[in-house]
Design an enzyme around this catalytic site. Sequence first.
Site, PDB file in Angstrom:
ATOM      1  N   HIS A 119       3.266   1.844   2.007  1.00 39.58           N
ATOM      2  CA  HIS A 119       3.817   2.727   3.600  1.00 39.58           C
ATOM      3  C   HIS A 119       4.973   2.284   3.258  1.00 39.58           C
ATOM      4  CE1 HIS A 119       3.601  -1.934   5.868  1.00 39.58           C
ATOM      5  NE2 HIS A 119       4.507  -1.437   5.431  1.00 39.58           N
ATOM      6  N   ASN A 151       0.938  -1.346  -0.022  1.00 39.02           N
ATOM      7  CA  ASN A 151       0.257  -0.114  -0.064  1.00 39.02           C
ATOM      8  C   ASN A 151       1.019   1.072  -0.338  1.00 39.02           C
ATOM      9  OD1 ASN A 151       0.950  -0.084   2.488  1.00 39.02           O
ATOM     10  ND2 ASN A 151      -0.557   0.161   3.810  1.00 39.02           N
TER      11      ASN A 151
HETATM   12  C1  F6R Z   1       9.778  -2.448   8.506  1.00 44.18           C
HETATM   13  C2  F6R Z   1       8.667  -1.785   7.688  1.00 44.18           C
HETATM   14  C3  F6R Z   1       7.759  -1.457   6.359  1.00 44.18           C
HETATM   15  C4  F6R Z   1       8.306  -3.123   5.489  1.00 44.18           C
HETATM   16  C5  F6R Z   1       7.682  -3.063   4.578  1.00 44.18           C
HETATM   17  C6  F6R Z   1       7.809  -4.334   3.770  1.00 44.18           C
HETATM   18  O1  F6R Z   1      10.814  -2.157   9.027  1.00 44.18           O
HETATM   19  O2  F6R Z   1       9.122  -0.525   7.936  1.00 44.18           O
HETATM   20  O3  F6R Z   1       7.859  -0.716   6.333  1.00 44.18           O
HETATM   21  O4  F6R Z   1       9.971  -2.447   5.251  1.00 44.18           O
HETATM   22  O5  F6R Z   1       6.495  -3.528   5.069  1.00 44.18           O
HETATM   23  O6  F6R Z   1       8.033  -5.708   4.487  1.00 44.18           O
HETATM   24  P1  F6R Z   1       8.435  -7.066   3.189  1.00 44.18           P
HETATM   25  O7  F6R Z   1      10.091  -6.724   3.050  1.00 44.18           O
HETATM   26  O8  F6R Z   1       8.473  -8.137   4.251  1.00 44.18           O
HETATM   27  O9  F6R Z   1       8.028  -7.020   2.214  1.00 44.18           O
END
Ligand code: F6R
Length: 235
Positions: free
Chosen positions: A138, A136
């Site tokens: 973030h 999304n």
């Molecule tokens: C983790 C964080 C999140 C992740 C994001 C992607 O510290 O801040 O923003 O980077 O949710 O997560 P993955 O890499 O598991 O797809």
Amino acid sequence: MRWIEVNDYQEMSRQAASLFEQQLLRKPDSVLGLATGGTPLGFYEELVRKYKQGYFSFSEVKTFNLDEYVGLASNESTSYHNYMEENLFSQIDISPDNIHLPNGLAEDLLAECAHYEQLIQQYGGIDLQLLGIGVNGHIGFNEPGTSFHSATHIVTLAEETRIENSKYFHTKQEVPRYAITMGIETIMQAKQIVLLAFGEHKMASIKRIQQDGMSEDFPASCLKEHPNVTIIYGK
Ligand code: F6R
């Protein structure tokens, strides 16, 4: 914005580790901003491998993680404290005093947020910040709608984020509802930023950064205004 498209996950991890290596050689007492999640696992492996080969040391390095769940003790397997300990800190020569993650068990969570933000400033700000990206958009746990002027704060996790992260828990119910995260402004104050994205499911987010304008509905779009961002991506 510098875009690096890679052919495989390994190459993404290597390229990212190489940027961190250059940073540590330039400034051995760097302040590093770190991320958790599935995406950077290969990056941490590569960083540890190079450290063990003697390319650089973490003895003077300070770290600040992007986020931590509210309500999880640091030794719980699903906490980000534990993730960092397992994947990086236990394998390098960093001093425990130089490791910082938000304390999701703090009695006064608002005071904890203010303290974390102030600590980052006290260390002179983040030299190099690692980011992943949510489907999304973030970054950290800054969900769509977060102000671009936000400092470290408490967030209510989006339902899609809880579902996405439930793979790390036994059940979805166990995924905490709240987290502490660096704000968008905290992240944007880093001198340099590296964002990693890998896999078909992340490509729509990458395209949105590439093609769309800036909007608080898509948090990662703030990066378009940052003077030193590298996005390493592939599927
Ligand atoms: C983790 C964080 C999140 C992740 C994001 C992607 O510290 O801040 O923003 O980077 O949710 O997560 P993955 O890499 O598991 O797809």
